[in-house]
Design a protein around this motif. Sequence first.
Motif: not given
Length: 159
Positions: A5-27
């Motif tokens: 949680s950062l503040v009320t109703n805003v959250w973040y998470a790191d390293n959630v998805f497979n990096e190769d998949d996400l890099t492929s999507f980005w390309k």
Amino acid sequence: MNFKSLVTNVWYADNVFNEDDLTSFWKDIYLGHWEYKNLSGNDNDPNRFWYQNTPHYQSYFQPKIKEKIVRCYANGQSLTQYGSFHADDGDWTYLIYPDPNWTMEDGGGTEFKIGDNNSIVVYPIFNRVVKFRANISHRALPNIKQGSFRITIALKTNE
């Protein structure tokens, strides 16, 4: 996902998805068909941004997202572009940052209003996901790296 949680109703998470998949999507998204049309605020807002419809990624992201995804698309920003403060439709918004080369020094953060004259910024670090209530006022800040193009994958959800 292990959200922080950062503040009320805003959250973040790191390293959630497979990096190769996400890099492929980005390309694929980077080289895809972009339209310079969308507005981040109301119809009188002069701040347009790049948009790409990406419903074919929805089935990949749905198993990790608790709420039902109703829309999936990519936003893009070229150098010095910025968005206007706005709220989203739906119940929740997830922003996924897919660029493996992006650093905090490149700018392009997502700014959230939190009360009177205060805000917080989340930077688009690779494989970071930000989850927030859709009614929270937010905007994209400008990227400042020459030749850069900031991409986010937006998931709009309903409970």
